[in-house]
Design a protein around this motif. Structure first.
Motif, short mmCIF file in Angstrom:
data_model
loop_
_atom_site.label_atom_id
_atom_site.label_comp_id
_atom_site.label_asym_id
_atom_site.label_seq_id
_atom_site.Cartn_x
_atom_site.Cartn_y
_atom_site.Cartn_z
N THR A 1 0.85 -1.20 0.00
CA THR A 1 0.00 0.00 0.00
C THR A 1 0.88 1.24 0.00
OG1 THR A 1 -1.75 -1.14 1.20
CG2 THR A 1 -1.79 1.26 1.23
N TYR A 2 0.50 2.22 -0.77
CA TYR A 2 1.24 3.49 -0.78
C TYR A 2 0.25 4.65 -0.77
CZ TYR A 2 0.18 3.95 -5.79
OH TYR A 2 -0.47 4.07 -6.99
N TYR A 3 0.75 5.79 -0.36
CA TYR A 3 -0.05 7.01 -0.28
C TYR A 3 0.71 8.12 -0.99
CZ TYR A 3 -2.15 4.29 3.50
OH TYR A 3 -2.74 3.29 4.23
N ILE A 4 -0.03 9.04 -1.57
CA ILE A 4 0.58 10.24 -2.16
C ILE A 4 0.11 11.44 -1.35
CG2 ILE A 4 0.74 11.73 -4.18
CD1 ILE A 4 0.42 9.28 -5.92
N ALA A 5 1.08 12.20 -0.87
CA ALA A 5 0.78 13.40 -0.08
C ALA A 5 1.32 14.63 -0.80
CB ALA A 5 1.42 13.30 1.31
N ASP A 6 0.56 15.71 -0.72
CA ASP A 6 1.05 17.02 -1.15
C ASP A 6 1.68 17.69 0.07
OD1 ASP A 6 0.24 16.66 -3.74
OD2 ASP A 6 -1.63 17.76 -3.52
N VAL A 7 2.92 18.13 -0.08
CA VAL A 7 3.74 18.55 1.06
C VAL A 7 4.01 20.05 1.03
CG1 VAL A 7 5.96 18.20 2.21
CG2 VAL A 7 4.79 16.27 1.15
N PHE A 8 4.10 20.62 2.23
CA PHE A 8 4.27 22.05 2.45
C PHE A 8 3.08 22.83 1.90
CE2 PHE A 8 8.85 20.80 2.69
CZ PHE A 8 9.01 21.14 4.04
N PHE B 1 -3.48 19.35 -4.55
CA PHE B 1 -3.01 19.77 -5.86
C PHE B 1 -2.10 21.00 -5.78
CE2 PHE B 1 -7.43 18.09 -6.79
CZ PHE B 1 -6.99 16.79 -6.98
N ASN B 2 -1.51 21.22 -4.60
CA ASN B 2 -0.49 22.24 -4.43
C ASN B 2 0.72 21.58 -3.78
OD1 ASN B 2 -1.34 25.29 -4.96
ND2 ASN B 2 -3.16 24.18 -4.33
N GLY B 3 1.76 22.36 -3.52
CA GLY B 3 2.94 21.81 -2.88
C GLY B 3 3.65 20.78 -3.75
N ALA B 4 4.44 19.93 -3.10
CA ALA B 4 5.22 18.91 -3.80
C ALA B 4 4.60 17.55 -3.57
CB ALA B 4 6.66 18.92 -3.31
N GLN B 5 4.48 16.76 -4.62
CA GLN B 5 3.91 15.41 -4.53
C GLN B 5 4.99 14.43 -4.08
OE1 GLN B 5 2.77 15.69 -8.75
NE2 GLN B 5 0.80 14.85 -8.13
N VAL B 6 4.69 13.67 -3.05
CA VAL B 6 5.61 12.65 -2.55
C VAL B 6 4.81 11.37 -2.31
CG1 VAL B 6 7.25 11.99 -0.75
CG2 VAL B 6 7.07 14.39 -1.45
N ALA B 7 5.30 10.25 -2.81
CA ALA B 7 4.68 8.95 -2.55
C ALA B 7 5.37 8.30 -1.35
CB ALA B 7 4.80 8.04 -3.77
N VAL B 8 4.57 7.68 -0.49
CA VAL B 8 5.10 7.06 0.73
C VAL B 8 4.62 5.61 0.82
CG1 VAL B 8 5.20 7.16 3.25
CG2 VAL B 8 5.09 9.29 1.92
N PHE B 9 5.57 4.70 0.94
CA PHE B 9 5.28 3.29 1.24
C PHE B 9 5.59 3.09 2.72
CE2 PHE B 9 5.51 3.25 -3.27
CZ PHE B 9 4.86 2.12 -3.73
N PHE C 1 19.67 12.52 1.14
CA PHE C 1 18.90 13.38 2.04
C PHE C 1 17.90 14.20 1.25
CE2 PHE C 1 18.05 17.60 3.70
CZ PHE C 1 17.48 17.28 4.92
N ALA C 2 16.72 14.37 1.81
CA ALA C 2 15.71 15.27 1.24
C ALA C 2 14.74 15.66 2.36
CB ALA C 2 14.98 14.62 0.08
N GLY C 3 14.23 16.88 2.30
CA GLY C 3 13.35 17.37 3.35
C GLY C 3 11.89 17.05 3.15
N HIS C 4 11.41 17.17 1.91
CA HIS C 4 9.99 16.91 1.64
C HIS C 4 9.56 15.50 2.07
CE1 HIS C 4 10.66 20.46 -0.82
NE2 HIS C 4 9.36 20.60 -0.93
N PRO C 5 10.37 14.46 1.82
CA PRO C 5 9.96 13.12 2.25
C PRO C 5 9.75 12.98 3.75
CG PRO C 5 11.67 12.96 0.59
CD PRO C 5 11.58 14.41 0.98
N ILE C 6 10.48 13.77 4.54
CA ILE C 6 10.31 13.71 6.00
C ILE C 6 8.91 14.17 6.38
CG2 ILE C 6 11.16 14.55 8.22
CD1 ILE C 6 13.90 14.96 6.83
N ILE C 7 8.51 15.30 5.82
CA ILE C 7 7.18 15.84 6.11
C ILE C 7 6.11 14.86 5.63
CG2 ILE C 7 5.63 17.80 5.81
CD1 ILE C 7 8.23 18.50 7.28
N ALA C 8 6.29 14.35 4.41
CA ALA C 8 5.31 13.42 3.84
C ALA C 8 5.20 12.14 4.65
CB ALA C 8 5.68 13.10 2.39
N ALA C 9 6.35 11.57 5.03
CA ALA C 9 6.36 10.30 5.76
C ALA C 9 5.72 10.44 7.13
CB ALA C 9 7.79 9.79 5.89
#
Length: 306
Positions: free
Chosen positions: A4-11, A16-24, A73-81
């Protein structure tokens, strides 16, 4: 197996704004090769794979992949995860603040989740960096040429162009006007003929202290030889370097500063990144980056066993 995975819009708090990040959130059993293939299949800027680390509560191994390969390293994935784990009941939220640790390739990232009515409302991570600041940069005429902007719009009074690295080098170019940030068009030919490639920086961070939005203090945008001319990629990984850049000026007195950085605009997935920095005039700098997120999609991917 099914994952299962989720897609979050971050910041952002608006879909449909911010950055799209997929999280498993439960990626145990996936190999690095499979993760790379999944990231290519989803074709988002970043895809995150989490596994509970050594059975410890709220401690996760985080691996990040772009369609081109693994990212240390990346910052957006931290917020998304953190948001996905909390919003999908993959961890227990405490009354107000819930600590969680993500082990990226660069080390452990301390993160806190602020919750309201049992739902995550704000996520912030802390990072201590040892920045390197280089004052040798191309002349403003060359900067203007490969950025496609008016040379007179480059700030040489309060700020000036500097090369800053907190692991990855960024050429940070301050400009007076918000519209200059939005209108810049990178010119690869002019870049190749300038001194810029000798700086080792492959990404230029354009920054303006003027923005038409009341919730942000700076406007920022990344451009460069490996970025599409009309692209406006996430800036989260450049934020520690921006903090170090600001601290490199004598007029910045020691203390703790809080401000917001906006990327994009109302037509192009606007993000707002909240930054705190502890300027002590030391070799190391502690920064705290925070923001909101919102879930926009949920799916299941069928992965053949390796």
């Amino acid at each position: 197996m099914n994952y299962t995975y989720y897609i979050a819009d971050v910041f952002t708090k608006t879909v449909f704004n911010g950055a799209q990040v997929a999280v498993f959130p439960e990626a145990e059993g996936l190999s690095a090769q499979q993760m790379s293939l999944i990231a290519k299949e989803l074709n988002l800027t970043e895809t995150v794979f989490l596994s509970n680390k050594e059975g410890q509560e709220n401690y996760f191994r985080m691996q990040i992949f772009s369609p081109l390969g693994e990212i240390d390293f990346a910052g957006h994935p931290i917020i998304a995860a953190a948001y996905v784990l909390a919003a999908c009941n993959k961890l227990s939220l405490q009354d107000t603040y819930t600590p969680v640790v993500f082990a990226q390739n660069t080390g452990d990232i301390q993160t806190s989740i602020t919750s309201s009515n049992g739902q995550p409302s704000f996520i912030q991570f802390t990072r201590t960096v040892s920045p390197v600041v280089d004052y040798y940069t191309p002349p403003e005429s060359e900067l203007a040429s490969f950025l496609g902007i008016d040379e007179a719009h480059i700030d040489s009074k309060k700020y000036c162009t500097r090369l800053v690295s907190c692991g990855m080098p960024y050429l940070i170019v301050p400009v007076y006007y918000y519209q200059t940030v939005r209108d810049a068009v990178f010119n690869l030919s002019a870049w190749s003929q300038s001194l810029a490639p000798q700086t080792a920086a492959q990404e230029i961070l354009l920054v303006s202290p003027k923005t038409p939005y009341q919730d942000s203090d700076f406007a920022a945008r990344l451009v460069g030889p490996n970025i599409g001319v009309h692209d406006d990629p996430p800036v989260g990984s450049a934020i520690p370097s921006l903090a170090a850049y600001l601290c490199s000026f004598d007029h910045m007195q020691k203390g703790t500063y809080t401000f917001s950085v906006q990327r994009g605009d109302e037509k192009m997935r606007r993000s707002v990144l909240n930054l705190e920095m502890d300027h002590k005039g030391e070799d190391s700098l502690t920064v705290r980056v925070g923001g909101e997120a919102v879930k926009v999609a949920e799916g299941t991917m069928v992965i053949p066993e390796a």
